[in-house]
Design an enzyme around this catalytic site. Structure first.
Site, mmCIF file in Angstrom:
data_model
loop_
_atom_site.group_PDB
_atom_site.id
_atom_site.type_symbol
_atom_site.label_atom_id
_atom_site.label_comp_id
_atom_site.label_asym_id
_atom_site.label_seq_id
_atom_site.Cartn_x
_atom_site.Cartn_y
_atom_site.Cartn_z
ATOM 1 N N GLY A 46 41.795 54.016 47.199
ATOM 2 C CA GLY A 46 41.945 52.801 48.008
ATOM 3 C C GLY A 46 43.089 51.964 47.472
ATOM 4 O O GLY A 46 43.508 52.140 46.326
ATOM 5 N N GLN A 51 48.212 44.614 45.858
ATOM 6 C CA GLN A 51 48.505 45.473 44.705
ATOM 7 C C GLN A 51 49.929 46.003 44.717
ATOM 8 O O GLN A 51 50.413 46.529 43.713
ATOM 9 C CB GLN A 51 47.503 46.642 44.627
ATOM 10 C CG GLN A 51 46.079 46.190 44.329
ATOM 11 C CD GLN A 51 45.126 47.351 44.252
ATOM 12 O OE1 GLN A 51 44.632 47.831 45.266
ATOM 13 N NE2 GLN A 51 44.877 47.852 43.046
ATOM 14 N N CYS A 94 40.417 50.603 38.831
ATOM 15 C CA CYS A 94 41.349 49.876 39.689
ATOM 16 C C CYS A 94 42.767 50.228 39.271
ATOM 17 O O CYS A 94 43.085 50.227 38.075
ATOM 18 C CB CYS A 94 41.121 48.368 39.548
ATOM 19 S SG CYS A 94 42.182 47.377 40.621
ATOM 20 N N LEU A 95 43.608 50.520 40.250
ATOM 21 C CA LEU A 95 44.996 50.885 39.944
ATOM 22 C C LEU A 95 45.739 49.730 39.271
ATOM 23 O O LEU A 95 46.746 49.957 38.609
ATOM 24 C CB LEU A 95 45.724 51.314 41.228
ATOM 25 C CG LEU A 95 45.186 52.610 41.859
ATOM 26 C CD1 LEU A 95 45.877 52.873 43.194
ATOM 27 C CD2 LEU A 95 45.355 53.796 40.915
ATOM 28 N N HIS A 136 35.326 46.753 47.161
ATOM 29 C CA HIS A 136 36.312 46.596 46.079
ATOM 30 C C HIS A 136 37.645 46.109 46.653
ATOM 31 O O HIS A 136 38.265 45.190 46.117
ATOM 32 C CB HIS A 136 36.458 47.942 45.351
ATOM 33 C CG HIS A 136 37.531 48.014 44.320
ATOM 34 N ND1 HIS A 136 37.275 48.270 42.975
ATOM 35 C CD2 HIS A 136 38.882 47.900 44.405
ATOM 36 C CE1 HIS A 136 38.416 48.276 42.304
ATOM 37 N NE2 HIS A 136 39.414 48.075 43.139
ATOM 38 N N GLU A 137 38.072 46.711 47.771
ATOM 39 C CA GLU A 137 39.367 46.337 48.380
ATOM 40 C C GLU A 137 39.311 44.940 49.005
ATOM 41 O O GLU A 137 40.266 44.166 48.888
ATOM 42 C CB GLU A 137 39.781 47.359 49.441
ATOM 43 C CG GLU A 137 39.901 48.806 48.985
ATOM 44 C CD GLU A 137 40.682 48.998 47.714
ATOM 45 O OE1 GLU A 137 41.485 48.111 47.348
ATOM 46 O OE2 GLU A 137 40.484 50.027 47.047
ATOM 47 N N HIS A 140 39.834 42.327 46.573
ATOM 48 C CA HIS A 140 41.264 42.109 46.280
ATOM 49 C C HIS A 140 41.884 41.097 47.255
ATOM 50 O O HIS A 140 42.721 40.289 46.866
ATOM 51 C CB HIS A 140 42.058 43.416 46.394
ATOM 52 C CG HIS A 140 42.044 44.282 45.173
ATOM 53 N ND1 HIS A 140 42.527 43.870 43.952
ATOM 54 C CD2 HIS A 140 41.626 45.558 44.991
ATOM 55 C CE1 HIS A 140 42.404 44.864 43.070
ATOM 56 N NE2 HIS A 140 41.853 45.904 43.676
HETATM 57 O O1 GNR Z 1 41.247 54.587 43.039
HETATM 58 C C1 GNR Z 1 40.281 53.821 42.986
HETATM 59 N N1 GNR Z 1 39.047 54.318 42.677
HETATM 60 C C2 GNR Z 1 37.876 53.587 42.811
HETATM 61 C C3 GNR Z 1 36.717 54.111 42.248
HETATM 62 C C4 GNR Z 1 35.521 53.437 42.364
HETATM 63 C C5 GNR Z 1 35.465 52.255 43.056
HETATM 64 C C6 GNR Z 1 36.619 51.709 43.625
HETATM 65 C C7 GNR Z 1 37.808 52.376 43.502
HETATM 66 S S1 GNR Z 1 39.230 51.718 44.228
HETATM 67 C C8 GNR Z 1 40.480 52.357 43.178
HETATM 68 C C9 GNR Z 1 41.866 52.022 43.690
HETATM 69 C C10 GNR Z 1 42.063 50.535 43.665
HETATM 70 O O2 GNR Z 1 42.327 49.901 42.680
HETATM 71 N N2 GNR Z 1 41.907 49.898 44.780
HETATM 72 O O3 GNR Z 1 42.047 48.565 44.839
HETATM 73 NI NI NI Z 2 41.503 47.849 42.839
#
Ligand code: GNR
Ligand code: NI
Length: 170
Positions: A46, A51, A94-95, A136-137, A140
């Protein structure tokens, strides 16, 4: 398509709330393409626009496995309109916080309303990893990171570590 540099903790951009997409135009479609390419390159499942430094309420997701066909999804102005009482725990990463993982508890199922690249509003139910990733997104888009859902002790430790790294690399 262009791979864009990722914004990394503790960049204050990650704490900024993003603004809604007003119209699905060429710039929005180009950003969606660039976000997908950046996400695949990372690799991640995601990505939120902030980001890659764009404060727009826009996210990409692809949960397909390595051996599957790609399944790129783009969500504009996503809104959670319902959540289940049942919770589930996933180990999140999270990236923007590379190589740090922690368990986060969130509603197991959500109902989502969003604008598609087709310019239409959609409503969709999501469970499991898709529900977790969407939450999660969407966090952000509101300047919230998954480390905000763990203990303050752990969060402070992670922020300190990334602040030190950022200082060293200038
Ligand atoms: O790549 C991602 N893996 C992930 C694993 C578990 C829960 C959420 C994520 S999102 C993350 C990529 C990211 O930072 N998205 O904002
Ligand atoms: Ni993230």
């Amino acid at each position: 398509m262009t791979i864009k540099p990722l914004i990394i903790l503790p960049d204050p951009l990650l704490r900024q709330a993003s603004r809604p997409v007003e119209t699905v135009d060429a710039a929005v479609r180009k950003l969606a393409d660039d976000m997908l390419e950046t996400m695949y390159d990372a690799p991640g499942i995601g990505l939120a626009a902030i980001q890659v430094g764009e404060p727009l309420r826009m996210l990409t997701i692809d949960l397909s496995g390595e051996d599957d066909e790609k399944a790129p999804r783009v969500f504009l102005n996503p809104e959670v309109v319902a959540t289940s009482d049942a919770l589930s725990v996933y180990e999140e990463g999270c990236l923007s916080i590379p190589d740090y993982y922690a368990e986060v508890e969130r509603p197991d199922a959500i109902t989502l309303r969003y604008l598609g690249l087709d310019g239409e509003m959609h409503e969709e139910a999501a469970t499991g990893l898709l529900a977790t990733c969407l939450q999660h997104e969407i966090d952000h888009l509101n300047g919230i990171l998954f480390i905000d859902h763990i203990s303050k002790l752990k969060r402070d430790m992670v922020v300190k570590r990334f602040t030190k790294i950022a200082r060293k690399s200038g």
